[in-house]
Design a protein around this motif. Sequence first.
Motif, PDB file in Angstrom:
ATOM      1  N   LEU A  66       0.856  -1.181   0.000  1.00 18.57           N
ATOM      2  CA  LEU A  66       0.000   0.000   0.000  1.00 18.57           C
ATOM      3  C   LEU A  66       0.894   1.234   0.000  1.00 18.57           C
ATOM      4  O   LEU A  66       1.722   1.403   0.903  1.00 18.57           O
ATOM      5  CB  LEU A  66      -0.903   0.009   1.234  1.00 18.57           C
ATOM      6  CG  LEU A  66      -1.766   1.261   1.445  1.00 18.57           C
ATOM      7  CD1 LEU A  66      -2.743   1.448   0.292  1.00 18.57           C
ATOM      8  CD2 LEU A  66      -2.511   1.189   2.776  1.00 18.57           C
ATOM      9  N   ILE A  67       0.760   2.059  -1.020  1.00 15.39           N
ATOM     10  CA  ILE A  67       1.454   3.340  -1.057  1.00 15.39           C
ATOM     11  C   ILE A  67       0.643   4.295  -0.180  1.00 15.39           C
ATOM     12  O   ILE A  67      -0.568   4.427  -0.387  1.00 15.39           O
ATOM     13  CB  ILE A  67       1.561   3.880  -2.494  1.00 15.39           C
ATOM     14  CG1 ILE A  67       2.157   2.810  -3.426  1.00 15.39           C
ATOM     15  CG2 ILE A  67       2.392   5.157  -2.514  1.00 15.39           C
ATOM     16  CD1 ILE A  67       3.501   2.281  -3.023  1.00 15.39           C
ATOM     17  N   PRO A  68       1.254   4.950   0.825  1.00 11.50           N
ATOM     18  CA  PRO A  68       0.465   5.730   1.791  1.00 11.50           C
ATOM     19  C   PRO A  68      -0.519   6.709   1.177  1.00 11.50           C
ATOM     20  O   PRO A  68      -1.667   6.818   1.646  1.00 11.50           O
ATOM     21  CB  PRO A  68       1.539   6.429   2.630  1.00 11.50           C
ATOM     22  CG  PRO A  68       2.685   5.467   2.624  1.00 11.50           C
ATOM     23  CD  PRO A  68       2.672   4.881   1.239  1.00 11.50           C
ATOM     24  N   ASP A  69      -0.121   7.429   0.119  1.00 11.24           N
ATOM     25  CA  ASP A  69      -1.050   8.422  -0.429  1.00 11.24           C
ATOM     26  C   ASP A  69      -2.077   7.810  -1.381  1.00 11.24           C
ATOM     27  O   ASP A  69      -2.896   8.529  -1.957  1.00 11.24           O
ATOM     28  CB  ASP A  69      -0.306   9.576  -1.095  1.00 11.24           C
ATOM     29  CG  ASP A  69       0.456   9.161  -2.346  1.00 11.24           C
ATOM     30  OD1 ASP A  69       0.423   7.957  -2.697  1.00 11.24           O
ATOM     31  OD2 ASP A  69       1.085  10.031  -2.973  1.00 11.24           O
ATOM     32  N   GLU A  70      -2.060   6.480  -1.508  1.00 13.17           N
ATOM     33  CA  GLU A  70      -3.047   5.810  -2.348  1.00 13.17           C
ATOM     34  C   GLU A  70      -4.137   5.127  -1.529  1.00 13.17           C
ATOM     35  O   GLU A  70      -4.989   4.426  -2.090  1.00 13.17           O
ATOM     36  CB  GLU A  70      -2.363   4.770  -3.247  1.00 13.17           C
ATOM     37  CG  GLU A  70      -1.450   5.374  -4.310  1.00 13.17           C
ATOM     38  CD  GLU A  70      -0.808   4.325  -5.204  1.00 13.17           C
ATOM     39  OE1 GLU A  70      -1.096   3.117  -5.018  1.00 13.17           O
ATOM     40  OE2 GLU A  70      -0.019   4.704  -6.083  1.00 13.17           O
ATOM     41  N   ILE A  71      -4.118   5.317  -0.205  1.00 12.93           N
ATOM     42  CA  ILE A  71      -5.138   4.649   0.602  1.00 12.93           C
ATOM     43  C   ILE A  71      -6.521   5.145   0.193  1.00 12.93           C
ATOM     44  O   ILE A  71      -6.736   6.335  -0.059  1.00 12.93           O
ATOM     45  CB  ILE A  71      -4.886   4.856   2.112  1.00 12.93           C
ATOM     46  CG1 ILE A  71      -5.810   3.938   2.918  1.00 12.93           C
ATOM     47  CG2 ILE A  71      -5.036   6.321   2.524  1.00 12.93           C
ATOM     48  CD1 ILE A  71      -5.401   3.766   4.353  1.00 12.93           C
ATOM     49  N   ARG A  72      -7.453   4.215   0.074  1.00 13.07           N
ATOM     50  CA  ARG A  72      -8.791   4.517  -0.425  1.00 13.07           C
ATOM     51  C   ARG A  72      -9.750   4.632   0.759  1.00 13.07           C
ATOM     52  O   ARG A  72      -9.953   3.666   1.504  1.00 13.07           O
ATOM     53  CB  ARG A  72      -9.247   3.417  -1.375  1.00 13.07           C
ATOM     54  CG  ARG A  72     -10.566   3.685  -2.082  1.00 13.07           C
ATOM     55  CD  ARG A  72     -10.884   2.557  -3.036  1.00 13.07           C
ATOM     56  NE  ARG A  72      -9.840   2.394  -4.041  1.00 13.07           N
ATOM     57  CZ  ARG A  72      -9.345   1.217  -4.434  1.00 13.07           C
ATOM     58  NH1 ARG A  72      -9.785   0.104  -3.882  1.00 13.07           N
ATOM     59  NH2 ARG A  72      -8.420   1.158  -5.361  1.00 13.07           N
ATOM     60  N   ILE A  73     -10.316   5.817   0.925  1.00  7.30           N
ATOM     61  CA  ILE A  73     -11.230   6.063   2.043  1.00  7.30           C
ATOM     62  C   ILE A  73     -12.627   6.273   1.469  1.00  7.30           C
ATOM     63  O   ILE A  73     -12.945   7.351   0.944  1.00  7.30           O
ATOM     64  CB  ILE A  73     -10.776   7.286   2.861  1.00  7.30           C
ATOM     65  CG1 ILE A  73      -9.355   7.071   3.385  1.00  7.30           C
ATOM     66  CG2 ILE A  73     -11.733   7.528   4.027  1.00  7.30           C
ATOM     67  CD1 ILE A  73      -8.774   8.274   4.093  1.00  7.30           C
ATOM     68  N   ARG A  74     -13.437   5.245   1.545  1.00  9.01           N
ATOM     69  CA  ARG A  74     -14.796   5.346   1.023  1.00  9.01           C
ATOM     70  C   ARG A  74     -15.653   6.211   1.960  1.00  9.01           C
ATOM     71  O   ARG A  74     -15.276   6.497   3.092  1.00  9.01           O
ATOM     72  CB  ARG A  74     -15.391   3.951   0.857  1.00  9.01           C
ATOM     73  CG  ARG A  74     -14.601   3.078  -0.114  1.00  9.01           C
ATOM     74  CD  ARG A  74     -15.301   1.758  -0.375  1.00  9.01           C
ATOM     75  NE  ARG A  74     -14.473   0.857  -1.155  1.00  9.01           N
ATOM     76  CZ  ARG A  74     -14.345   0.893  -2.473  1.00  9.01           C
ATOM     77  NH1 ARG A  74     -15.009   1.804  -3.162  1.00  9.01           N
ATOM     78  NH2 ARG A  74     -13.576   0.022  -3.102  1.00  9.01           N
ATOM     79  N   ARG A  75     -16.813   6.591   1.457  1.00  3.96           N
ATOM     80  CA  ARG A  75     -17.650   7.538   2.197  1.00  3.96           C
ATOM     81  C   ARG A  75     -17.989   7.025   3.590  1.00  3.96           C
ATOM     82  O   ARG A  75     -17.963   7.782   4.565  1.00  3.96           O
ATOM     83  CB  ARG A  75     -18.932   7.799   1.397  1.00  3.96           C
ATOM     84  CG  ARG A  75     -19.845   8.834   2.032  1.00  3.96           C
ATOM     85  CD  ARG A  75     -21.049   9.108   1.145  1.00  3.96           C
ATOM     86  NE  ARG A  75     -20.644   9.577  -0.174  1.00  3.96           N
ATOM     87  CZ  ARG A  75     -21.492   9.811  -1.164  1.00  3.96           C
ATOM     88  NH1 ARG A  75     -22.795   9.601  -0.994  1.00  3.96           N
ATOM     89  NH2 ARG A  75     -21.058  10.249  -2.335  1.00  3.96           N
ATOM     90  N   SER A  76     -18.318   5.738   3.696  1.00  2.00           N
ATOM     91  CA  SER A  76     -18.696   5.193   5.004  1.00  2.00           C
ATOM     92  C   SER A  76     -17.526   5.233   5.985  1.00  2.00           C
ATOM     93  O   SER A  76     -17.707   5.508   7.181  1.00  2.00           O
ATOM     94  CB  SER A  76     -19.201   3.751   4.849  1.00  2.00           C
ATOM     95  OG  SER A  76     -18.191   2.928   4.284  1.00  2.00           O
ATOM     96  N   LEU A  77     -16.309   4.969   5.488  1.00  2.00           N
ATOM     97  CA  LEU A  77     -15.138   5.013   6.358  1.00  2.00           C
ATOM     98  C   LEU A  77     -14.813   6.451   6.744  1.00  2.00           C
ATOM     99  O   LEU A  77     -14.439   6.729   7.888  1.00  2.00           O
ATOM    100  CB  LEU A  77     -13.942   4.363   5.665  1.00  2.00           C
ATOM    101  CG  LEU A  77     -12.622   4.362   6.445  1.00  2.00           C
ATOM    102  CD1 LEU A  77     -12.787   3.733   7.821  1.00  2.00           C
ATOM    103  CD2 LEU A  77     -11.532   3.643   5.655  1.00  2.00           C
TER     104      LEU A  77
END
Length: 244
Positions: A66-77
Motif C-alpha cells: 500500500l502506497i500511503p497516499d493511495e489509501i482509499r477512504i470510502r464515504r462510510s469510512l
Amino acid sequence: MLPWLPERPVGFPPIASALRDPDGLLAAGGALTPEWLLAAYRRGIFPWFSDDQPVLWWSPDPRMVLIPDEIRIRRSLAKRLRNGGFRVSVDTAFERVVAACAAPRVGQPGTWITVEMQAAYERLHRLGAAHSVEVWRGGELAGGLYGVAMGPVFFGESMFSRVPDASKVALVHLARAMNVGGGRLIDCQMHTGHLASLGARDIARSEFIGYLEQWLGEAGSDRRETVDGVLAPTWSFDAIDTFA
C-alpha cells in the motif's frame, strides 16, 4: 528440497529460489531473534508458521503493498473517521494489540501468531523496531495493528477489530502519518480482498526487493542504525493522534 537454516550464522538463500507452490516459501529453521527478524525484513522476507511447524520464512511473488497516499477512504469510512468516537495512539498497548491479533477469529481454526511469535515481536518492540497503532472507543481497545518500521517502509504484520472499521481507522492514521513524514510504502505481504478495497495492490517481488535495496541498503550502512541493528524510520509516528 527446502533449505534448512542453522541458528548461526544469520543468512538466507537467494530470494529467487523461493518455491512457487506454496508461493514464496523460502526456507525453514533459523531463529526468531531480533537479528534474524531484522535481517529478514531488510531482504523482503517474513516468518509465518503454525505451532506444529518449524520457523518458516516466506517471500511471495507478487507482493501486496500500500502506497500511503493511495489509501482509499470510502464515504462510510470517512464518516466513521469523523464521527465514530475513536481516539488513536501509538505504542501504548503493544502487547495487547499483538494478543488481540492472535486471538481466534470466526471461520479460522487457529492462529499463526504463536506464543513464540508474540514473544519475538515484543523483543523487537523493546528495541524500538516494532510498533503498534491502537484505536480506542470509550476507553476500550477497539482495534489496531502492529508491524516493523525501517527507513521509509512499514512492514505490516496483523490487524484486528472489535468494532466495525477500527482496524481501518488504524491503517488510515498510519498511512497519513507516513505520507506527511515521507514514508514510502506499507508492506501488506499477501493479497487479501480487504486490503485491496483500501487501495493496496500487487507488485512484482523483484520490484519490491528493488525498493528495499534502494531504501534500506545493507545492515550497518546507515548512520541512523543503532548498535542493535535497528534502522530508524525516516518518518515520525508523532503525526498520529495520541490518546491520553
